[in-house]
Design a protein around this motif. Sequence first.
Motif, PDB file in Angstrom:
ATOM      1  N   ASN A  43      47.093   0.665  87.339  1.00  0.00           N
ATOM      2  CA  ASN A  43      47.509  -0.263  88.382  1.00  0.00           C
ATOM      3  C   ASN A  43      46.342  -0.804  89.205  1.00  0.00           C
ATOM      4  O   ASN A  43      46.553  -1.407  90.260  1.00  0.00           O
ATOM      5  CB  ASN A  43      48.549   0.423  89.274  1.00  0.00           C
ATOM      6  CG  ASN A  43      49.824   0.710  88.511  1.00  0.00           C
ATOM      7  OD1 ASN A  43      50.511  -0.202  88.059  1.00  0.00           O
ATOM      8  ND2 ASN A  43      50.124   1.988  88.306  1.00  0.00           N
ATOM      9  N   CYS A  90      52.117  -2.074  93.810  1.00  0.00           N
ATOM     10  CA  CYS A  90      52.340  -1.004  94.777  1.00  0.00           C
ATOM     11  C   CYS A  90      51.934  -1.460  96.180  1.00  0.00           C
ATOM     12  O   CYS A  90      50.750  -1.703  96.447  1.00  0.00           O
ATOM     13  CB  CYS A  90      51.537   0.231  94.354  1.00  0.00           C
ATOM     14  SG  CYS A  90      51.905   1.697  95.316  1.00  0.00           S
ATOM     15  N   THR A 103      40.410   1.018  97.149  1.00  0.00           N
ATOM     16  CA  THR A 103      41.318   2.166  97.018  1.00  0.00           C
ATOM     17  C   THR A 103      40.917   3.032  95.841  1.00  0.00           C
ATOM     18  O   THR A 103      40.888   4.270  95.936  1.00  0.00           O
ATOM     19  CB  THR A 103      42.767   1.673  96.856  1.00  0.00           C
ATOM     20  OG1 THR A 103      43.137   0.935  98.024  1.00  0.00           O
ATOM     21  CG2 THR A 103      43.727   2.843  96.671  1.00  0.00           C
ATOM     22  N   TRP A 104      40.602   2.397  94.702  1.00  0.00           N
ATOM     23  CA  TRP A 104      40.165   3.148  93.518  1.00  0.00           C
ATOM     24  C   TRP A 104      38.877   3.912  93.818  1.00  0.00           C
ATOM     25  O   TRP A 104      38.735   5.088  93.455  1.00  0.00           O
ATOM     26  CB  TRP A 104      39.965   2.207  92.335  1.00  0.00           C
ATOM     27  CG  TRP A 104      39.708   2.925  91.040  1.00  0.00           C
ATOM     28  CD1 TRP A 104      40.634   3.273  90.102  1.00  0.00           C
ATOM     29  CD2 TRP A 104      38.444   3.391  90.555  1.00  0.00           C
ATOM     30  NE1 TRP A 104      40.025   3.940  89.054  1.00  0.00           N
ATOM     31  CE2 TRP A 104      38.685   4.025  89.304  1.00  0.00           C
ATOM     32  CE3 TRP A 104      37.137   3.353  91.040  1.00  0.00           C
ATOM     33  CZ2 TRP A 104      37.670   4.592  88.545  1.00  0.00           C
ATOM     34  CZ3 TRP A 104      36.120   3.924  90.290  1.00  0.00           C
ATOM     35  CH2 TRP A 104      36.386   4.528  89.062  1.00  0.00           C
ATOM     36  N   LEU A 144      46.000   9.001  98.158  1.00  0.00           N
ATOM     37  CA  LEU A 144      46.658   8.647  96.905  1.00  0.00           C
ATOM     38  C   LEU A 144      46.132   9.489  95.748  1.00  0.00           C
ATOM     39  O   LEU A 144      46.894   9.864  94.849  1.00  0.00           O
ATOM     40  CB  LEU A 144      46.453   7.160  96.615  1.00  0.00           C
ATOM     41  CG  LEU A 144      47.374   6.511  95.587  1.00  0.00           C
ATOM     42  CD1 LEU A 144      48.832   6.702  95.976  1.00  0.00           C
ATOM     43  CD2 LEU A 144      47.038   5.028  95.452  1.00  0.00           C
ATOM     44  N   GLY A 150      42.967   5.480  99.598  1.00  0.00           N
ATOM     45  CA  GLY A 150      42.606   6.017  98.288  1.00  0.00           C
ATOM     46  C   GLY A 150      42.544   7.533  98.223  1.00  0.00           C
ATOM     47  O   GLY A 150      42.980   8.144  97.249  1.00  0.00           O
ATOM     48  N   LEU A 182      46.123   5.411  88.763  1.00  0.00           N
ATOM     49  CA  LEU A 182      45.207   4.556  89.521  1.00  0.00           C
ATOM     50  C   LEU A 182      44.566   3.502  88.629  1.00  0.00           C
ATOM     51  O   LEU A 182      44.405   2.343  89.030  1.00  0.00           O
ATOM     52  CB  LEU A 182      44.123   5.413  90.175  1.00  0.00           C
ATOM     53  CG  LEU A 182      44.343   5.980  91.583  1.00  0.00           C
ATOM     54  CD1 LEU A 182      44.428   4.893  92.622  1.00  0.00           C
ATOM     55  CD2 LEU A 182      45.541   6.889  91.647  1.00  0.00           C
ATOM     56  N   ILE A 212      46.496  -1.338  95.310  1.00  0.00           N
ATOM     57  CA  ILE A 212      45.558  -0.472  94.574  1.00  0.00           C
ATOM     58  C   ILE A 212      44.387  -1.347  94.138  1.00  0.00           C
ATOM     59  O   ILE A 212      44.239  -1.735  92.974  1.00  0.00           O
ATOM     60  CB  ILE A 212      46.252   0.224  93.386  1.00  0.00           C
ATOM     61  CG1 ILE A 212      47.455   1.014  93.881  1.00  0.00           C
ATOM     62  CG2 ILE A 212      45.277   1.169  92.680  1.00  0.00           C
ATOM     63  CD1 ILE A 212      48.198   1.769  92.812  1.00  0.00           C
TER      64      ILE A 212
END
Length: 337
Positions: free
Chosen positions: A274, A122, A284-285, A217, A214, A271, A280
Amino acid sequence: MNSTFSSRPGLLRGRRLVLAWVAFGVVGALAAVTLFVVNGQSADARGMRTARVISDNSTMPGFAGALPESANPVGNAAPPVAAAPLAGVAPAGMPVVSNRPVQALADHPLFAQHAGLGRVDCKLPAWRDDPEAARAFYRAAIACLDASWEPTLRGAGLPFHPPRLLAPTESREVTSQCVQRLRNGPTTFYCALDETLVLPYDAMRPLASGSRRGAQLAVLSTEYGHHVQNLIGVMQAYTEKRSTLGKDSSAGQEQSRRMELQARCFSGMFLGTNFGRADIDEQTWNEASHTVRSTGETGNPRMQGTEENVWGWWKWGSDKGDTWECNTWYSSPAHVE
């Protein structure tokens, strides 16, 4: 003469064996066709009210209690996209019975076996404090979600098409059929009536503080989870059941929590599956998980779940990456408080 005579019993026995195997094959084929037709009819006409089949040694699916705070997203350990078809799709070489939604909850065929999401690389634009940049981010994120969810739903014999996006600068510009959802101020939501992710910039912007991507998302993938529920027929089954129980009754509110917590689990699935791929990354997580815990604190617990369960279901989805594990409809009431 002797050789001819002596071979005749063996020939007869061989013929009998062939006839027996043919008869056995015909009976087996008829049984398979009957089972296939019955399953197809139950999926279409009866909403898959047959018993669920649990495909491994686990005794029940879903989050059940406290989870450690340490990050353990599933990454490439997620189960693969299910090769075995569900929801009335025949084995290879046989015609498809249906790719229509199945109105069911705990017994929905998508939750009847372990199925992961498609893994995608992504690529997301950086989040910037600008409405047009935000819309570009949403479009890219939705494309990633589409690519991840489509093979799972199509592989299960369920329909798929992308949601619409409505991302005005201000909430007062929203023209969705569900505009009444904004009566208490700016917010994000999914409108099932027009299959639209509604993401007003004035509602999403407060999440941008300290986040590259994050936080946004996490919110977008949760609303996308509602789109999945709508596509596959869960939302219709939920609406009917909640109406029957009483929309604002205690039992009706429990159904709302099951619905919301499943969308959280679906968000975590995306999440987690990926995690570590392209944009990601770990940051971001972490930003997404922080946002989920923060929204759990400010949401309506009776409609969306307690802070502990909001976080628990999201992280469970991230850790497991498995539609079977996101079956909130099957969980005991204590785990959907």
